[in-house]
Design a protein around this motif. Structure first.
Motif, PDB file in Angstrom:
ATOM      1  N   GLN A  13       0.821  -1.201   0.000  1.00  8.20           N
ATOM      2  CA  GLN A  13       0.000   0.000   0.000  1.00  8.20           C
ATOM      3  C   GLN A  13       0.858   1.254   0.000  1.00  8.20           C
ATOM      4  OE1 GLN A  13      -2.755  -0.191   3.289  1.00  8.20           O
ATOM      5  NE2 GLN A  13      -4.017  -1.748   2.300  1.00  8.20           N
ATOM      6  N   PRO A  14       0.321   2.363  -0.518  1.00  7.87           N
ATOM      7  CA  PRO A  14       1.072   3.613  -0.441  1.00  7.87           C
ATOM      8  C   PRO A  14       1.496   3.919   0.992  1.00  7.87           C
ATOM      9  CG  PRO A  14      -0.811   3.871  -1.871  1.00  7.87           C
ATOM     10  CD  PRO A  14      -0.945   2.514  -1.235  1.00  7.87           C
ATOM     11  N   GLY A  16       3.862   2.301   2.443  1.00  2.00           N
ATOM     12  CA  GLY A  16       4.491   1.105   2.957  1.00  2.00           C
ATOM     13  C   GLY A  16       5.933   0.970   2.521  1.00  2.00           C
ATOM     14  N   SER A  85       8.208   4.652   2.384  1.00  2.00           N
ATOM     15  CA  SER A  85       7.266   5.692   1.957  1.00  2.00           C
ATOM     16  C   SER A  85       6.917   5.551   0.484  1.00  2.00           C
ATOM     17  CB  SER A  85       7.842   7.081   2.249  1.00  2.00           C
ATOM     18  OG  SER A  85       8.123   7.244   3.627  1.00  2.00           O
ATOM     19  N   LYS A  87       5.218   5.186  -3.105  1.00  2.00           N
ATOM     20  CA  LYS A  87       4.165   5.908  -3.802  1.00  2.00           C
ATOM     21  C   LYS A  87       3.690   5.094  -5.001  1.00  2.00           C
ATOM     22  CE  LYS A  87       6.511  10.282  -2.733  1.00  2.00           C
ATOM     23  NZ  LYS A  87       7.117  11.503  -3.321  1.00  2.00           N
ATOM     24  N   PRO A  88       2.467   5.333  -5.462  1.00  2.00           N
ATOM     25  CA  PRO A  88       1.998   4.607  -6.644  1.00  2.00           C
ATOM     26  C   PRO A  88       2.922   4.761  -7.849  1.00  2.00           C
ATOM     27  CG  PRO A  88       0.150   5.643  -5.559  1.00  2.00           C
ATOM     28  CD  PRO A  88       1.386   6.127  -4.847  1.00  2.00           C
ATOM     29  N   THR A  91       5.585   2.145  -8.824  1.00  2.00           N
ATOM     30  CA  THR A  91       5.209   0.876  -9.427  1.00  2.00           C
ATOM     31  C   THR A  91       5.995   0.642 -10.710  1.00  2.00           C
ATOM     32  OG1 THR A  91       2.983   0.924  -8.478  1.00  2.00           O
ATOM     33  CG2 THR A  91       3.316  -0.439 -10.431  1.00  2.00           C
ATOM     34  N   THR A 125       4.498  -3.301  -6.957  1.00  2.00           N
ATOM     35  CA  THR A 125       3.230  -2.634  -7.193  1.00  2.00           C
ATOM     36  C   THR A 125       2.810  -1.909  -5.929  1.00  2.00           C
ATOM     37  OG1 THR A 125       2.557  -4.338  -8.788  1.00  2.00           O
ATOM     38  CG2 THR A 125       0.838  -2.901  -7.901  1.00  2.00           C
ATOM     39  N   VAL A 126       2.587  -0.613  -6.052  1.00  2.00           N
ATOM     40  CA  VAL A 126       2.163   0.220  -4.929  1.00  2.00           C
ATOM     41  C   VAL A 126       0.743   0.677  -5.227  1.00  2.00           C
ATOM     42  CG1 VAL A 126       2.680   2.184  -3.469  1.00  2.00           C
ATOM     43  CG2 VAL A 126       4.540   0.947  -4.607  1.00  2.00           C
ATOM     44  N   SER A 127      -0.202   0.138  -4.501  1.00  2.00           N
ATOM     45  CA  SER A 127      -1.610   0.401  -4.785  1.00  2.00           C
ATOM     46  C   SER A 127      -2.448   0.073  -3.571  1.00  2.00           C
ATOM     47  CB  SER A 127      -2.080  -0.439  -5.979  1.00  2.00           C
ATOM     48  OG  SER A 127      -3.470  -0.269  -6.210  1.00  2.00           O
ATOM     49  N   SER A 128      -3.585   0.762  -3.474  1.00  2.00           N
ATOM     50  CA  SER A 128      -4.562   0.440  -2.450  1.00  2.00           C
ATOM     51  C   SER A 128      -5.451  -0.708  -2.885  1.00  2.00           C
ATOM     52  CB  SER A 128      -5.434   1.663  -2.138  1.00  2.00           C
ATOM     53  OG  SER A 128      -4.663   2.733  -1.628  1.00  2.00           O
TER      54      SER A 128
END
Length: 128
Positions: A13-14, A16, A85, A87-88, A91, A125-128
């Motif tokens: 997750q963002p 993370g 920290s 960020k999307p 990715t 992959t950085v995503s909710s």
């Protein structure tokens, strides 16, 4: 031929963190400058960070400075990229790469053309 293997990618997750590792068998990475690069779909491959042999320098892309840290663990023959920290826009597929260095004063630059050996990549992959 030097064969590099990346590990540690995944979904986060963002905000993370992830820890990527670059390893090799049969060769000591102490003798190589190691770089991390990433490539997102439709984008050019870009340098993220690099580290020279013992006594050398580190370098970071401006977009990751203060969030990512590159380091060596010579006992384990690995190079680690600690990513905090996230960020999307982080990715991408992340690759480690290497080139031989013979001088402790050698520079580490984020130019793909400088690197001779590449891993297969690991997805981040950085995503909710």
């Amino acid at each position: 031929q030097l064969q590099l293997v990346e590990s540690g990618g995944g979904l986060v997750q963002p905000g993370g963190s992830l820890r990527l590792s670059c390893s090799a068998s049969g060769f000591t990475l102490e003798s190589y400058a190691i770089g991390w690069f990433r490539q997102a779909p439709g984008k050019e491959r870009e340098g993220v960070s690099c580290i020279s042999i013992t006594g050398g320098r580190t370098n970071y892309a401006g977009s990751v400075k203060g969030r990512f840290t590159i380091s060596r663990d010579n006992a384990k023959n690995t190079v680690t990229l600690q990513m905090n920290s996230l960020k999307p826009e982080d990715t991408a597929v992340y690759y480690c790469a290497a080139f031989r260095q013979f001088s402790i004063w050698g520079l580490c630059v984020l130019s793909p053309d400088k690197f001779d050996s590449w891993g297969q990549g690991t997805q981040v992959t950085v995503s909710s």
